[in-house]
Design an enzyme around this catalytic site. Structure first.
Site, PDB file in Angstrom:
ATOM      1  N   LYS A  22      -1.338  29.971   9.408  1.00  0.00           N
ATOM      2  CA  LYS A  22      -1.509  28.827  10.320  1.00  0.00           C
ATOM      3  C   LYS A  22      -0.195  28.513  11.041  1.00  0.00           C
ATOM      4  CE  LYS A  22      -1.214  24.523   8.483  1.00  0.00           C
ATOM      5  NZ  LYS A  22      -0.258  23.569   9.056  1.00  0.00           N
ATOM      6  N   ASN A  23       0.896  28.418  10.275  1.00  0.00           N
ATOM      7  CA  ASN A  23       2.150  27.949  10.876  1.00  0.00           C
ATOM      8  C   ASN A  23       2.853  29.015  11.713  1.00  0.00           C
ATOM      9  OD1 ASN A  23       1.641  25.473   9.846  1.00  0.00           O
ATOM     10  ND2 ASN A  23       3.079  25.625   8.127  1.00  0.00           N
ATOM     11  N   ARG A 101       0.811  17.245  14.650  1.00  0.00           N
ATOM     12  CA  ARG A 101       2.191  17.174  15.131  1.00  0.00           C
ATOM     13  C   ARG A 101       2.644  18.454  15.818  1.00  0.00           C
ATOM     14  NH1 ARG A 101       5.941  13.901  13.570  1.00  0.00           N
ATOM     15  NH2 ARG A 101       7.363  15.641  13.792  1.00  0.00           N
ATOM     16  N   CYS A 125       3.889  10.807   9.697  1.00  0.00           N
ATOM     17  CA  CYS A 125       2.660  11.271   9.072  1.00  0.00           C
ATOM     18  C   CYS A 125       2.779  11.034   7.584  1.00  0.00           C
ATOM     19  CB  CYS A 125       2.368  12.722   9.422  1.00  0.00           C
ATOM     20  SG  CYS A 125       3.439  13.870   8.597  1.00  0.00           S
ATOM     21  N   ARG A 130       9.262  12.212  10.057  1.00  0.00           N
ATOM     22  CA  ARG A 130       9.239  13.426  10.874  1.00  0.00           C
ATOM     23  C   ARG A 130       9.581  13.194  12.355  1.00  0.00           C
ATOM     24  NH1 ARG A 130       4.197  17.072   9.312  1.00  0.00           N
ATOM     25  NH2 ARG A 130       5.590  18.733   9.963  1.00  0.00           N
ATOM     26  N   PRO A 131      10.831  12.859  12.630  1.00  0.00           N
ATOM     27  CA  PRO A 131      11.239  12.657  14.027  1.00  0.00           C
ATOM     28  C   PRO A 131      11.281  13.979  14.803  1.00  0.00           C
ATOM     29  CG  PRO A 131      13.133  12.500  12.573  1.00  0.00           C
ATOM     30  CD  PRO A 131      11.932  12.671  11.687  1.00  0.00           C
ATOM     31  N   ASP A 315       6.072  23.455   1.320  1.00  0.00           N
ATOM     32  CA  ASP A 315       4.606  23.551   1.426  1.00  0.00           C
ATOM     33  C   ASP A 315       3.965  24.115   0.158  1.00  0.00           C
ATOM     34  OD1 ASP A 315       4.798  22.538   3.955  1.00  0.00           O
ATOM     35  OD2 ASP A 315       4.484  24.433   4.995  1.00  0.00           O
ATOM     36  N   ARG A 407      -7.745  21.770   7.483  1.00  0.00           N
ATOM     37  CA  ARG A 407      -6.709  22.013   8.488  1.00  0.00           C
ATOM     38  C   ARG A 407      -5.942  23.292   8.178  1.00  0.00           C
ATOM     39  NH1 ARG A 407      -3.128  16.930   9.901  1.00  0.00           N
ATOM     40  NH2 ARG A 407      -2.282  18.593  11.175  1.00  0.00           N
TER      41      ARG A 407
HETATM   42  C1  EPZ Z   1       7.010  23.022   9.709  1.00  0.00           C
HETATM   43  O1  EPZ Z   1       6.990  21.676  10.132  1.00  0.00           O
HETATM   44  C2  EPZ Z   1       5.634  23.294   9.126  1.00  0.00           C
HETATM   45  N1  EPZ Z   1       4.645  23.066  10.170  1.00  0.00           N
HETATM   46  C3  EPZ Z   1       5.394  22.380   7.944  1.00  0.00           C
HETATM   47  O2  EPZ Z   1       4.142  22.747   7.398  1.00  0.00           O
HETATM   48  C4  EPZ Z   1       6.500  22.616   6.899  1.00  0.00           C
HETATM   49  O3  EPZ Z   1       6.325  21.703   5.831  1.00  0.00           O
HETATM   50  C5  EPZ Z   1       7.863  22.393   7.539  1.00  0.00           C
HETATM   51  O4  EPZ Z   1       8.003  23.249   8.708  1.00  0.00           O
HETATM   52  C6  EPZ Z   1       9.025  22.720   6.602  1.00  0.00           C
HETATM   53  O5  EPZ Z   1       8.931  24.047   6.174  1.00  0.00           O
HETATM   54  C7  EPZ Z   1       4.440  24.011  11.085  1.00  0.00           C
HETATM   55  O6  EPZ Z   1       5.063  25.065  11.089  1.00  0.00           O
HETATM   56  C8  EPZ Z   1       3.369  23.759  12.100  1.00  0.00           C
HETATM   57  P1  EPZ Z   1      10.824  20.849  10.198  1.00  0.00           P
HETATM   58  P2  EPZ Z   1       8.150  21.102  11.066  1.00  0.00           P
HETATM   59  O7  EPZ Z   1      11.139  20.472  11.596  1.00  0.00           O
HETATM   60  O8  EPZ Z   1       8.590  22.173  11.978  1.00  0.00           O
HETATM   61  C9  EPZ Z   1      13.393  16.819   9.846  1.00  0.00           C
HETATM   62  C10 EPZ Z   1       2.067  22.310   6.272  1.00  0.00           C
HETATM   63  O9  EPZ Z   1       1.616  21.745   5.251  1.00  0.00           O
HETATM   64  N2  EPZ Z   1      13.426  16.824  11.311  1.00  0.00           N
HETATM   65  O10 EPZ Z   1      11.379  22.117   9.664  1.00  0.00           O
HETATM   66  O11 EPZ Z   1       7.659  19.834  11.644  1.00  0.00           O
HETATM   67  C11 EPZ Z   1      11.980  16.593   9.310  1.00  0.00           C
HETATM   68  O12 EPZ Z   1      11.633  15.230   9.295  1.00  0.00           O
HETATM   69  C12 EPZ Z   1       3.267  21.764   6.930  1.00  0.00           C
HETATM   70  O13 EPZ Z   1       1.570  23.325   6.774  1.00  0.00           O
HETATM   71  C13 EPZ Z   1      14.220  15.895  11.958  1.00  0.00           C
HETATM   72  O14 EPZ Z   1      14.885  15.062  11.337  1.00  0.00           O
HETATM   73  O15 EPZ Z   1       9.250  20.807   9.976  1.00  0.00           O
HETATM   74  C14 EPZ Z   1      12.078  17.223   7.940  1.00  0.00           C
HETATM   75  O16 EPZ Z   1      12.670  16.322   7.059  1.00  0.00           O
HETATM   76  C15 EPZ Z   1       3.424  20.325   7.012  1.00  0.00           C
HETATM   77  N3  EPZ Z   1      14.242  15.896  13.326  1.00  0.00           N
HETATM   78  C16 EPZ Z   1      13.015  18.403   8.168  1.00  0.00           C
HETATM   79  O17 EPZ Z   1      13.732  18.112   9.389  1.00  0.00           O
HETATM   80  C17 EPZ Z   1      13.534  16.804  14.052  1.00  0.00           C
HETATM   81  O18 EPZ Z   1      13.597  16.764  15.298  1.00  0.00           O
HETATM   82  C18 EPZ Z   1      12.345  19.766   8.331  1.00  0.00           C
HETATM   83  O19 EPZ Z   1      11.263  19.650   9.247  1.00  0.00           O
HETATM   84  C19 EPZ Z   1      12.742  17.757  13.385  1.00  0.00           C
HETATM   85  C20 EPZ Z   1      12.714  17.746  12.002  1.00  0.00           C
END
Ligand code: EPZ
Length: 431
Positions: A22-23, A101, A125, A130-131, A315, A407
């Protein structure tokens, strides 16, 4: 609303076919916006989030052709062709972004191709705030002007994006993907440092290269991109889902079963297989995939901390916790990625698990057995951890609100039932 009913206690024995990730598929779908030519993706999973992204792309004017799935026995061909000739819209509306998102992944490609984009700001969420500041800062480094207005991100690059240094202060999968998709069409060189190295980012980079992008350092934390003026079409096969793989590996372990995870490979699940091995689970390479079986009567407690790839994936944290709940001894699980990703804990405790949360860590004292209970799913991975716990528990477990599950897991109940689990989906009209 559908629920899943499980009668626990049956060992899982058999073969489970692992689908496309998916991701990985979500950013690959968004990458279709980068070219006027056709991007053909194969091994696409059939999931609610994929449908949402395809719907969003269609709203943006991408023409989508999805042949009907031809089923030849258990294997189903899943192909989609996307052609983004001219935009109909450059706005990703709130009603779609709020559902998922990952819709924010259209921001980089829209901006790179058309010089402007308007994307609804995703809200927080269930797993955290998640900013998207890292996404926006990266695009600003490439010359975009970005404003937030009325709940929308408005990004403009009138004379196109310009290559630059993009350094991420912390690792973000989505921000790396957005920056990469923007940089491939920017003018000049971009160096993305402290980039995410997740296999899904690597898969996106491989697809972009097949489309004619010039990227080096793929798989490392520094990506060098030499911008090109346009990209071509390509055909790309989505990688196997490592989280689905890990989830069914835990299902085999928690039920004392023996399962072949067909179509997946060990290279995708290094940290998960290491952790399972420490817990007393044999995870071995086979020609057709990965075989998982519990080696003794009980698994053993072990400590784990989630981290960006190649660390233990957030995850998989909830699923591992279900296993540790019934493992011998104590374990500590530390969640370092999301601040609110322990919502499965109270539900597991209602089944008899002994778990205490202190800040970002949970101490789990293994109990001999869980007991079935009615439960509430809160997010995708929490939902599936409750299913795993239900498979091992004594008696009946009902998991409510399974739309979260749909999902990210395709036909979870069919895949488990085919290996001997006593599990069924109860739809509202059956009740
Ligand atoms: C991806 O989300 C995955 N989603 C998530 O999968 C996964 O948990 C996550 O990566 C971490 O591996 C997809 O690929 C569609 P991040 P993403 O940006 O990209 C912070 C699932 O169950 N952050 O790597 O949104 C954020 O809040 C899921 O399939 C900021 O602060 O995750 C988090 O604490 C849910 N500012 C950390 O970074 C930003 O602009 C990592 O998030 C972006 C992120």
């Amino acid at each position: 609303m559908d629920r899943i009913r499980i009668l626990g206690g049956k060992p899982l024995i058999g073969t489970i076919l692992i689908g496309g990730a998916k991701n990985a598929a979500l950013p690959l779908l968004a990458a279709s916006l980068l070219t006027s030519k056709t991007l053909r993706l194969t091994n696409l999973p059939n999931l609610a989030d994929i449908t949402t992204m395809v719907h969003l792309l269609a709203e943006l004017g991408v023409s989508v052709s999805r042949p009907r799935n031809e089923s030849n026995g258990r294997h189903v061909a899943r192909t989609i062709s996307l052609t983004a000739a001219e935009p109909k819209e450059k706005t990703a509306p709130y009603n779609l972004v709020r559902r998922m998102r990952a819709s924010v992944l259209v921001l980089g490609p829209l901006l790179a191709r058309w010089g402007e984009a308007r994307v609804s700001l995703p809200g927080g969420c269930a797993i955290g705030t998640r900013p998207v500041d890292l996404h926006l800062d990266a695009l600003r480094s490439l010359g975009a002007e970005i404003e937030l207005e009325e709940g929308y991100i408005r990004a403009i690059a009138r004379r196109g994006l310009k290559g630059n240094k993009v350094h991420f202060p912390s690792v973000s999968v989505g921000a790396t993907e957005n920056a990469l998709m923007a940089a491939v069409l920017a003018d000049g060189e971009t160096i993305i440092s402290n980039a995410a190295r997740e296999p899904e980012v690597v898969d996106l980079a491989h697809c972009l290269v097949a489309m004619g992008a010039k990227i080096s350092g793929v798989g490392t934390d520094t990506l060098s991109v030499s911008g090109v003026s346009q990209l071509d079409g390509a055909e790309h096969r989505v990688i196997p889902d490592r989280i689905e793989t890990g989830t069914y590996a835990v299902a085999a372990a928690i039920t004392g079963g023996d399962v072949l995870l067909e179509g997946s490979h060990l290279g995708l699940i290094g940290a998960v297989s290491d952790t399972l091995s420490k817990a007393g689970v044999a995870v071995t390479k086979e020609h057709a995939g990965i075989r998982v079986r519990r080696q003794a009567e009980h698994t053993l407690g072990t400590d784990v901390m989630t981290d960006p790839y190649p660390g233990f994936p957030t995850d998989m944290q909830a699923q591992l916790m279900a296993l540790l709940s019934v493992s011998r001894g104590a374990s500590m699980v530390t969640e370092s990625i999301f601040e609110n990703r322990f919502m499965h804990v109270p539900e597991l405790c209602r089944m008899g698990a002994d778990i205490n949360v202190h800040g970002s860590s949970a101490i789990i004292r293994g109990v001999p057995e869980l007991s079935g209970a009615p439960l509430m799913a809160t997010d995708l991975r929490a939902s599936v951890s409750l299913i795993l716990a239900g498979l091992a528990a004594k008696g009946e477990t009902i998991v409510n609100r399974v739309y979260h599950l749909d999902r990210g897991y395709e036909r979870v109940e069919d895949k488990l039932a085919a290996c001997g689990a006593d599990i069924e989906r109860v739809t509202e009209d059956q009740e």
